[in-house]
Scaffold this motif. Sequence first.
Motif, PDB file in Angstrom:
ATOM      1  N   VAL A 241     -68.828 -32.749 -13.486  1.00  0.00           N
ATOM      2  CA  VAL A 241     -67.586 -33.392 -13.045  1.00  0.00           C
ATOM      3  C   VAL A 241     -67.634 -34.890 -13.349  1.00  0.00           C
ATOM      4  O   VAL A 241     -66.675 -35.460 -13.880  1.00  0.00           O
ATOM      5  N   LEU A 242     -68.756 -35.527 -13.031  1.00  0.00           N
ATOM      6  CA  LEU A 242     -68.866 -36.966 -13.283  1.00  0.00           C
ATOM      7  C   LEU A 242     -68.840 -37.263 -14.781  1.00  0.00           C
ATOM      8  O   LEU A 242     -68.212 -38.234 -15.221  1.00  0.00           O
ATOM      9  N   ALA A 243     -69.520 -36.442 -15.558  1.00  0.00           N
ATOM     10  CA  ALA A 243     -69.516 -36.672 -17.015  1.00  0.00           C
ATOM     11  C   ALA A 243     -68.097 -36.534 -17.562  1.00  0.00           C
ATOM     12  O   ALA A 243     -67.646 -37.355 -18.370  1.00  0.00           O
ATOM     13  N   ARG A 244     -67.377 -35.516 -17.088  1.00  0.00           N
ATOM     14  CA  ARG A 244     -66.017 -35.292 -17.594  1.00  0.00           C
ATOM     15  C   ARG A 244     -65.057 -36.394 -17.168  1.00  0.00           C
ATOM     16  O   ARG A 244     -63.988 -36.568 -17.768  1.00  0.00           O
ATOM     17  N   SER A 245     -65.429 -37.136 -16.128  1.00  0.00           N
ATOM     18  CA  SER A 245     -64.559 -38.224 -15.662  1.00  0.00           C
ATOM     19  C   SER A 245     -64.747 -39.493 -16.487  1.00  0.00           C
ATOM     20  O   SER A 245     -64.052 -40.485 -16.241  1.00  0.00           O
ATOM     21  N   GLU A 246     -65.632 -39.467 -17.468  1.00  0.00           N
ATOM     22  CA  GLU A 246     -65.898 -40.701 -18.229  1.00  0.00           C
ATOM     23  C   GLU A 246     -64.777 -41.043 -19.211  1.00  0.00           C
ATOM     24  O   GLU A 246     -64.732 -42.156 -19.716  1.00  0.00           O
ATOM     25  N   TRP A 247     -63.927 -40.075 -19.538  1.00  0.00           N
ATOM     26  CA  TRP A 247     -62.823 -40.376 -20.437  1.00  0.00           C
ATOM     27  C   TRP A 247     -61.596 -39.568 -20.043  1.00  0.00           C
ATOM     28  O   TRP A 247     -61.713 -38.511 -19.447  1.00  0.00           O
ATOM     29  N   ASP A 248     -60.415 -40.120 -20.362  1.00  0.00           N
ATOM     30  CA  ASP A 248     -59.198 -39.334 -20.162  1.00  0.00           C
ATOM     31  C   ASP A 248     -58.305 -39.378 -21.392  1.00  0.00           C
ATOM     32  O   ASP A 248     -57.142 -39.005 -21.327  1.00  0.00           O
ATOM     33  N   ASP A 249     -58.862 -39.807 -22.509  1.00  0.00           N
ATOM     34  CA  ASP A 249     -58.141 -39.803 -23.782  1.00  0.00           C
ATOM     35  C   ASP A 249     -57.978 -38.352 -24.244  1.00  0.00           C
ATOM     36  O   ASP A 249     -58.966 -37.678 -24.511  1.00  0.00           O
ATOM     37  N   PRO A 250     -56.725 -37.866 -24.334  1.00  0.00           N
ATOM     38  CA  PRO A 250     -56.550 -36.451 -24.710  1.00  0.00           C
ATOM     39  C   PRO A 250     -56.999 -36.152 -26.134  1.00  0.00           C
ATOM     40  O   PRO A 250     -57.179 -34.973 -26.484  1.00  0.00           O
ATOM     41  N   ASP A 251     -57.200 -37.181 -26.949  1.00  0.00           N
ATOM     42  CA  ASP A 251     -57.689 -36.950 -28.306  1.00  0.00           C
ATOM     43  C   ASP A 251     -59.190 -36.660 -28.343  1.00  0.00           C
ATOM     44  O   ASP A 251     -59.717 -36.274 -29.391  1.00  0.00           O
ATOM     45  N   VAL A 252     -59.845 -36.921 -27.244  1.00  0.00           N
ATOM     46  CA  VAL A 252     -61.290 -36.645 -27.173  1.00  0.00           C
ATOM     47  C   VAL A 252     -61.469 -35.319 -26.450  1.00  0.00           C
ATOM     48  O   VAL A 252     -61.140 -35.184 -25.277  1.00  0.00           O
ATOM     49  N   ALA A 253     -62.005 -34.327 -27.188  1.00  0.00           N
ATOM     50  CA  ALA A 253     -62.009 -32.963 -26.659  1.00  0.00           C
ATOM     51  C   ALA A 253     -63.197 -32.680 -25.754  1.00  0.00           C
ATOM     52  O   ALA A 253     -63.106 -31.836 -24.864  1.00  0.00           O
ATOM     53  N   GLU A 254     -64.283 -33.358 -25.983  1.00  0.00           N
ATOM     54  CA  GLU A 254     -65.479 -33.048 -25.193  1.00  0.00           C
ATOM     55  C   GLU A 254     -66.420 -34.254 -25.182  1.00  0.00           C
ATOM     56  O   GLU A 254     -66.238 -35.213 -25.940  1.00  0.00           O
TER      57      GLU A 254
ATOM     58  N   ARG B  86     -58.407 -29.625 -14.363  1.00  0.00           N
ATOM     59  CA  ARG B  86     -58.604 -28.621 -15.413  1.00  0.00           C
ATOM     60  C   ARG B  86     -60.108 -28.487 -15.616  1.00  0.00           C
ATOM     61  O   ARG B  86     -60.736 -29.351 -16.209  1.00  0.00           O
ATOM     62  N   GLY B  87     -60.678 -27.407 -15.104  1.00  0.00           N
ATOM     63  CA  GLY B  87     -62.120 -27.253 -15.186  1.00  0.00           C
ATOM     64  C   GLY B  87     -62.791 -28.418 -14.495  1.00  0.00           C
ATOM     65  O   GLY B  87     -62.367 -28.829 -13.408  1.00  0.00           O
ATOM     66  N   TYR B  88     -63.814 -28.956 -15.151  1.00  0.00           N
ATOM     67  CA  TYR B  88     -64.527 -30.068 -14.514  1.00  0.00           C
ATOM     68  C   TYR B  88     -63.660 -31.318 -14.386  1.00  0.00           C
ATOM     69  O   TYR B  88     -63.931 -32.176 -13.550  1.00  0.00           O
ATOM     70  N   PHE B  89     -62.638 -31.430 -15.211  1.00  0.00           N
ATOM     71  CA  PHE B  89     -61.774 -32.611 -15.174  1.00  0.00           C
ATOM     72  C   PHE B  89     -61.023 -32.653 -13.850  1.00  0.00           C
ATOM     73  O   PHE B  89     -60.239 -31.758 -13.529  1.00  0.00           O
ATOM     74  N   ALA B  90     -61.274 -33.691 -13.085  1.00  0.00           N
ATOM     75  CA  ALA B  90     -60.688 -33.787 -11.751  1.00  0.00           C
ATOM     76  C   ALA B  90     -59.214 -34.152 -11.843  1.00  0.00           C
ATOM     77  O   ALA B  90     -58.798 -34.833 -12.783  1.00  0.00           O
ATOM     78  N   PRO B  91     -58.411 -33.709 -10.867  1.00  0.00           N
ATOM     79  CA  PRO B  91     -57.000 -34.111 -10.887  1.00  0.00           C
ATOM     80  C   PRO B  91     -56.905 -35.626 -10.737  1.00  0.00           C
ATOM     81  O   PRO B  91     -57.665 -36.220  -9.974  1.00  0.00           O
ATOM     82  N   PRO B  92     -55.975 -36.266 -11.454  1.00  0.00           N
ATOM     83  CA  PRO B  92     -55.867 -37.729 -11.376  1.00  0.00           C
ATOM     84  C   PRO B  92     -55.599 -38.207  -9.952  1.00  0.00           C
ATOM     85  O   PRO B  92     -56.133 -39.222  -9.526  1.00  0.00           O
ATOM     86  N   ILE B  93     -54.786 -37.467  -9.232  1.00  0.00           N
ATOM     87  CA  ILE B  93     -54.533 -37.812  -7.831  1.00  0.00           C
ATOM     88  C   ILE B  93     -55.036 -36.652  -6.983  1.00  0.00           C
ATOM     89  O   ILE B  93     -54.380 -35.621  -6.865  1.00  0.00           O
TER      90      ILE B  93
END
Lengths: 273, 273
Positions: free
Chosen positions: A143-156, B86-93
């Motif tokens: 969860v923390l790793a996935r929170s490092e970016w929110d650019d939708p162009d970056v898939a993983e 969405r999966g590990y990606f936390a909801p923004p709010i």
Amino acid sequence: MTRPQVEPWVPADDRGLAYGDGLFETILVRDGEPLLWPQHMARLGRGCQRLGIPMPAAAELDGLPAQAGPGLKVLKLILTRGSGGRGYFAPPIAKPRLLWQAFDFAPQPQHWESGVRVRHCRLQLSIQPLLAGLKHLNRLENVLARSEWDDPDVAEGVLCDTQGHLVEATCMNLFWQRRGCLETPRLDGSGVAGTLRAVLMERLEINEVTMGPEVLAEAEAVWLGNSVQGLWPVVRLDDADGSRQLNWTLGPVHRTLQGKAHELLGYPATFAR
Amino acid sequence: MTRPQVEPWVPADDRGLAYGDGLFETILVRDGEPLLWPQHMARLGRGCQRLGIPMPAAAELDGLPAQAGPGLKVLKLILTRGSGGRGYFAPPIAKPRLLWQAFDFAPQPQHWESGVRVRHCRLQLSIQPLLAGLKHLNRLENVLARSEWDDPDVAEGVLCDTQGHLVEATCMNLFWQRRGCLETPRLDGSGVAGTLRAVLMERLEINEVTMGPEVLAEAEAVWLGNSVQGLWPVVRLDDADGSRQLNWTLGPVHRTLQGKAHELLGYPATFAR
């Protein structure tokens, strides 16, 4: 994934909630037929053995995919140790709780066809050999790793462990070809041993290696994959600040492994380029 | 602890269940008055900040201990990130979910008076600086460590990290006195920073150190403690096979720190010996 078809509830004293004391599986299901079911059940069984949780009867598990209904679905199973025990001390005879939800699923064909841009994560996965490879419910690092970016162009995001060795992506396994040989990180300290990874390793010669991210600069092709999304060729790898570090041009090498993976999942096995 | 007075439920898509994406606190409450409440709220706040979960309003939290009812209770709070994402990606709010349960509690005076026998655990805690110190819901390592023994004469297990440094016990912090100075393991890579530990460190000179278990052979006194059980002097330390490794005779040194800890918790502060 869209709305679940089943919404079960668990009591607040469930050990899966209290401690992450349990396991899960996410399984691709097409018209009630699960993909890679033996591999999913094998991993669940390994997790049960390692954690000392009784594995549910095969008859109970085997009937679940059909209940996901028609169309392409993701079946999510959660198996917790159930309630009870004294604090961390588990009850001597656990009564596990098995939950399942089915979600509509649409894969991302543009990722199959055009490849993906990924980035290095700053977070380094901790090393715990007793839990490595399992799909357990302690996933805060992901969860923390996935929170490092929110650019939708970056898939993983690509993850190394605290010793600096490549492990996986936040929810996918990592593969590359170097000097004509397929390689994937060894998962004896961290990471989830994916079921697509398992079946590819059964069928192809893929070497498990312990290497830092610099090895990717020598790779002819890099992929990320799991049993739900299929295999995504990586065309661009950014550093943790989002600056381009490496890139690859899609070619026949990419398509060969992708084809073999997609045959196993019922996904398109050939692409225009 | 006996039966809870409240039994809330959470949906299976709660991220606390799915990923351990949340925090908890266990708080001693006497006749509706919580002990070490500011320290518990401070730790919860640090966890919220680190995980990016909105902290519930103080008014909501402050009203809970009174609801635990008369007598000696343990109030357990669980705060999850809630559902969604969405999966590990936390909801923004995030819409966090706050659960609480209150349990009758009886401490163990024999452990205060006579001290406890503890053992080294084989499991080594993984090192993750981003999560160290927090009381988060990813506690499988504690569950596995606690499963290493079921001898009721062994009260706790002492844990080192994967670098071989002392960290804590499975559900208590570790303290010792050496050459007249109080010491406790530094918790920058693993472990839970207990609230009793926090308040003792505010009031006394306790040095945080990074040391292997061999330091305990030099200790004049060793204790385990937390904000619910109080402080237990350690009189015997076994190795991971259960063989005696070290022992200590209870003396005034033990009672001094114990008295200071117990004053904070409303527990007996003087003992016969």
